[in-house]
Design a protein around this motif. Structure first.
Motif, mmCIF file in Angstrom:
data_model
loop_
_atom_site.group_PDB
_atom_site.id
_atom_site.type_symbol
_atom_site.label_atom_id
_atom_site.label_comp_id
_atom_site.label_asym_id
_atom_site.label_seq_id
_atom_site.Cartn_x
_atom_site.Cartn_y
_atom_site.Cartn_z
ATOM 1 N N MET B 1 0.849 -1.188 0.000
ATOM 2 C CA MET B 1 0.000 0.000 0.000
ATOM 3 C C MET B 1 0.887 1.241 0.000
ATOM 4 N N SER B 2 0.603 2.169 -0.914
ATOM 5 C CA SER B 2 1.402 3.388 -0.959
ATOM 6 C C SER B 2 0.683 4.469 -0.193
ATOM 7 N N ALA B 3 1.004 4.601 1.069
ATOM 8 C CA ALA B 3 0.341 5.584 1.918
ATOM 9 C C ALA B 3 1.277 6.763 2.134
ATOM 10 N N PRO B 4 0.707 7.956 2.335
ATOM 11 C CA PRO B 4 1.562 9.106 2.591
ATOM 12 C C PRO B 4 2.269 8.959 3.929
ATOM 13 N N ALA B 5 3.423 9.598 4.047
ATOM 14 C CA ALA B 5 4.142 9.552 5.323
ATOM 15 C C ALA B 5 3.347 10.316 6.367
ATOM 16 N N ALA B 6 3.459 9.893 7.632
ATOM 17 C CA ALA B 6 2.722 10.564 8.699
ATOM 18 C C ALA B 6 3.175 12.016 8.795
ATOM 19 N N PRO B 7 2.210 12.984 8.852
ATOM 20 C CA PRO B 7 2.608 14.386 8.931
ATOM 21 C C PRO B 7 3.236 14.691 10.281
ATOM 22 N N ALA B 8 4.117 15.723 10.284
ATOM 23 C CA ALA B 8 4.755 16.123 11.535
ATOM 24 C C ALA B 8 3.711 16.689 12.481
ATOM 25 N N GLU B 9 3.769 16.280 13.754
ATOM 26 C CA GLU B 9 2.802 16.762 14.732
ATOM 27 C C GLU B 9 3.225 18.138 15.248
ATOM 28 N N PRO B 10 2.281 19.051 15.490
ATOM 29 C CA PRO B 10 2.653 20.343 16.064
ATOM 30 C C PRO B 10 3.112 20.188 17.512
ATOM 31 N N ALA B 11 3.684 21.297 18.081
ATOM 32 C CA ALA B 11 4.268 21.224 19.416
ATOM 33 C C ALA B 11 3.217 20.884 20.474
ATOM 34 N N PHE B 12 2.032 21.537 20.409
ATOM 35 C CA PHE B 12 0.977 21.179 21.361
ATOM 36 C C PHE B 12 0.335 19.882 20.917
ATOM 37 N N GLU B 13 -0.496 19.318 21.758
ATOM 38 C CA GLU B 13 -1.021 18.009 21.395
ATOM 39 C C GLU B 13 -2.523 18.082 21.084
ATOM 40 N N PRO B 14 -2.855 18.267 19.826
ATOM 41 C CA PRO B 14 -4.270 18.359 19.482
ATOM 42 C C PRO B 14 -4.999 17.026 19.618
ATOM 43 N N ALA B 15 -4.218 15.931 19.744
ATOM 44 C CA ALA B 15 -4.858 14.616 19.877
ATOM 45 C C ALA B 15 -5.466 14.411 21.258
ATOM 46 N N ARG B 16 -5.245 15.397 22.170
ATOM 47 C CA ARG B 16 -5.720 15.208 23.540
ATOM 48 C C ARG B 16 -7.248 15.081 23.597
ATOM 49 N N LEU B 17 -7.941 15.890 22.793
ATOM 50 C CA LEU B 17 -9.409 15.854 22.809
ATOM 51 C C LEU B 17 -9.962 14.495 22.341
ATOM 52 N N PRO B 18 -9.591 14.024 21.125
ATOM 53 C CA PRO B 18 -10.133 12.714 20.723
ATOM 54 C C PRO B 18 -9.660 11.581 21.620
ATOM 55 N N ARG B 19 -8.450 11.704 22.179
ATOM 56 C CA ARG B 19 -7.956 10.653 23.076
ATOM 57 C C ARG B 19 -8.805 10.597 24.343
ATOM 58 N N PHE B 20 -9.095 11.791 24.889
ATOM 59 C CA PHE B 20 -9.946 11.857 26.083
ATOM 60 C C PHE B 20 -11.334 11.296 25.777
ATOM 61 N N LEU B 21 -11.879 11.745 24.641
ATOM 62 C CA LEU B 21 -13.218 11.302 24.234
ATOM 63 C C LEU B 21 -13.262 9.770 24.071
ATOM 64 N N ALA B 22 -12.263 9.245 23.377
ATOM 65 C CA ALA B 22 -12.234 7.797 23.130
ATOM 66 C C ALA B 22 -12.050 7.025 24.433
ATOM 67 N N THR B 23 -11.210 7.548 25.318
ATOM 68 C CA THR B 23 -10.951 6.843 26.585
ATOM 69 C C THR B 23 -12.207 6.821 27.446
ATOM 70 N N VAL B 24 -12.892 7.966 27.540
ATOM 71 C CA VAL B 24 -14.100 8.032 28.373
ATOM 72 C C VAL B 24 -15.192 7.120 27.797
ATOM 73 N N LEU B 25 -15.405 7.209 26.483
ATOM 74 C CA LEU B 25 -16.456 6.379 25.873
ATOM 75 C C LEU B 25 -16.130 4.893 25.992
ATOM 76 N N ALA B 26 -14.867 4.536 25.743
ATOM 77 C CA ALA B 26 -14.486 3.116 25.844
ATOM 78 C C ALA B 26 -14.639 2.629 27.290
ATOM 79 N N GLY B 27 -14.277 3.473 28.248
ATOM 80 C CA GLY B 27 -14.428 3.102 29.657
ATOM 81 C C GLY B 27 -15.897 2.908 30.024
ATOM 82 N N TRP B 28 -16.745 3.816 29.524
ATOM 83 C CA TRP B 28 -18.183 3.743 29.803
ATOM 84 C C TRP B 28 -18.769 2.442 29.257
ATOM 85 N N TRP B 29 -18.436 2.123 28.006
ATOM 86 C CA TRP B 29 -18.999 0.903 27.406
ATOM 87 C C TRP B 29 -18.350 -0.351 27.984
ATOM 88 N N GLY B 30 -17.130 -0.206 28.484
ATOM 89 C CA GLY B 30 -16.497 -1.329 29.170
ATOM 90 C C GLY B 30 -17.261 -1.712 30.432
#
Lengths: 35, 557
Positions: B1-30
């Motif tokens: 598969m010819s996939a693009p290289a992962a883009p460089a992440e910015p200094a702050f962590e924008p993934a914090r929101l989806p990570r929090f959301l996913a963790t809370v939802l997964a914990g709830w359904w667990g």
């Protein structure tokens, strides 16, 4: 066993698969022996 | 598969929101997976129920089966629930483990090619698909098939990234066999996976891993392919796949016309406003139904693709909030359109085109092979997982996503993962304490007419009765009877009535000092057989549910 455990530690989805397969196989053997 | 290289992440962590959301939802359904009892219709009748029958009388020589589906369908995944039946808790943990495994694969795959931000959003988005989270917190086996196929893909993808790890083809083969052994629908998917893997290694002249894959698959199919159910089928019905009418009933018998009709039904039926279950009247479902009939009529395939008992007059798009009668929410509907767009517009070597194609393949395969039934949305989970990944990656685009894009995605996840379950059946916040406080009520929520029967049996046979004084309860159950709650009764020794020769039922054939009761569950017995019995209670004459006690004179005969 060590290479397998190392492999499973590196690949958690396959570790979950391995656990389910082991439980299923033991349960089915147990049930086959009933009756 | 010819996939693009992962883009460089910015200094702050924008993934914090989806990570929090996913963790809370997964914990709830667990939590739900941990505390919910067995709730789903299929498990009460066969998936999990048959484990109790097998525990009583084995597999190959068992004469206590009351439903064809207890014998005919593969059961590798169902068997995982046996220790949980003994434990009385955590019945949905195997499905949830499969769900977590799927999320891990999605995360690793997307993270490797598109970066952590998009990987966390993909995981959060999957937690916003109602049917997927309902299945992940149930005892059904559909998600296990998806997990098997996703694990196969993961092993192959890892091999593609870093060839040489000998365990990968072996675990790929094990995953395919697990999918095929968990449910019949895993067989065609598994066959496609095997062909793909064989072609993959052959083209790359990798004959050693190809040999390992083939050998491992041959061994794995013997271990986890549910061979024993095929053996029983062959013995009972002369066909390894089960009785002809059962197989024919559930397959598309109208060829390409039926496949086209079913594909249109699945596409239209999975359109969603996100709050359909909250509506008292299924107004949107009715609108979809009219559009569906108009399109199928124009195509000339309106009568095709159904299971024998469904037709244009009685078909419905179920959006009621049950685990087998829901859709994939607003996010799923948008993902469906995004995947359609991706397959038409994106260039073929494009990774998004390939992921969309990987979703459409099982979608069309299901349409072509399975007869349409109102509760088929769960068969499309693999497709909607792929469609959702495509949608998230398209929406977030390349580079740093605009704030409105992440806000829209957040809204869609909240609608599907938080708002829609508020109107579900069995997955509202109130259902969590209810599963602990009123466990019998949770168990029979899908069939409340069982309540008076179970209430009476629990009162009549108190759990505190010493083992030596417990009466015997023989049940004679119909094809669709809920037998699992009967096996849960503690104050009585439960035994199924023998199918071929009822008189050989242990409690009836041998002299016993314990009182013997006969429970009819959605089944009639001949007056001659019932001659030695006295009716104790008619629970529901219209549904053939009654309790009998053996007359003293008949005891020991």
């Amino acid at each position: 066993m060590t290479p397998l455990l190392t492999f499973l530690r590196a690949h958690p989805p396959l570790a979950i698969l391995a656990v389910l397969v082991v439980i299923s196989t033991l349960a089915r053997i147990y049930l086959l022996l009933q009756g | 598969m010819s996939a693009p290289a992962a883009p460089a992440e910015p200094a702050f962590e924008p993934a914090r929101l989806p990570r929090f959301l996913a963790t809370v939802l997964a914990g709830w359904w667990g939590l739900f997976a941990l505390v919910l009892p067995v709730t789903v219709w299929d498990s009460q009748v066969y998936n999990v129920a048959r484990l109790r029958v097998a525990e009583w009388g084995g597999i190959l020589q068992n004469d206590g089966w009351n439903s064809l589906r207890q014998i005919a369908f593969p059961w590798t995944f169902d068997a995982v629930h046996l220790p949980l039946l003994w434990l009385g808790f955590g019945y949905s943990l195997p499905s949830f483990a499969c769900f977590l495994g799927i999320l891990l694969v999605v995360f690793r795959f997307v993270c490797a090619h598109w970066g952590r931000l998009r990987a966390w959003w993909c995981v959060a988005a999957i937690l916003g698909l109602p049917t997927v989270i309902y299945q992940a917190t149930s005892t059904k086996n559909d998600l296990a098939v998806v997990f098997g196929i996703v694990c196969w893909f993961y092993a192959l993808w890892q091999w593609w990234r870093k060839p040489g790890e000998a365990w990968l083809p072996i675990f790929g083969a094990l995953a395919v066999a697990f999918a095929a052994g968990s449910k019949s629908s895993g067989i065609p998917l598994g066959a496609l996976a095997c062909l793909f893997q064989a072609g993959f290694h052959f083209v790359r002249a990798e004959f050693r891993p190809l040999r390992n894959f083939c050998l491992a698959f041959a061994a794995a199919i013997l271990v986890v392919g549910s061979i024993e159910t095929y053996v029983v089928n062959q013995r009972e019905f002369g066909r390894p796949l089960g009785p002809t009418h059962l197989v024919d009933d559930h397959r598309n018998r109208d060829g390409l016309g039926g496949a086209l009709a079913n594909a249109v039904r699945y596409f239209i039926g999975n359109q969603s406003l996100g709050f359909d279950a909250a509506q008292r009247e299924p107004a949107f479902g009715e609108t979809l139904l009219k559009a569906n009939h108009a399109i199928l009529h124009a195509l000339g395939v309106e009568q095709m693709g159904y299971r024998a008992d469904f037709n244009p007059g009685n078909m419905k798009f179920l959006k009621t909030g049950w685990e087998a009668a829901s859709d994939y929410g607003l996010l799923g509907a948008l993902a469906l359109w995004a995947a359609l767009w991706a397959i038409w517009v994106r260039p073929r070597p494009d990774p998004l085109w390939r992921i969309a194609a990987a979703g459409w393949l099982p979608f069309l395969l299901t349409a072509a092979t399975v007869a349409w039934m109102p509760w088929n949305a769960r068969f499309l989970q693999l497709s909607f997982l792929a469609f959702t990944v495509v949608f998230v990656l398209l929406l977030l685009g390349s580079g740093t996503p605009a704030p409105w894009r992440t806000r829209l995605l957040l809204l869609l996840v909240l609608v599907g993962g938080v708002y829609a379950p508020l109107f579900s059946k069995g997955r509202t916040p109130a259902d969590l304490p209810r599963a602990l406080r009123d466990r019998p009520g949770s168990i029979i929520a899908e069939r409340p007419e069982m309540k008076p029967i179970l209430d009476d049996l629990q009162q009549r046979f108190p759990a505190a009765t010493p083992t030596s004084q417990r009466p015997v309860l023989v049940y004679a159950a119909g094809e669709d009877a809920w037998i699992l709650p009967v096996w849960h009764l503690r104050g009585v020794a439960v035994e199924p009535l023998h199918r071929r020769n009822p008189a050989q039922t242990r409690a009836l054939a041998r002299p016993t000092t314990s009182p013997v009761y006969l429970l009819l569950l959605n089944r009639q017995l001949s007056p001659e057989f019932l001659a030695g019995w006295t009716k104790v209670l008619d629970y529901a004459p219209e549904r053939d549910c009654a309790l009998y006690q053996r007359l003293p004179a008949a005891a020991g005969k």
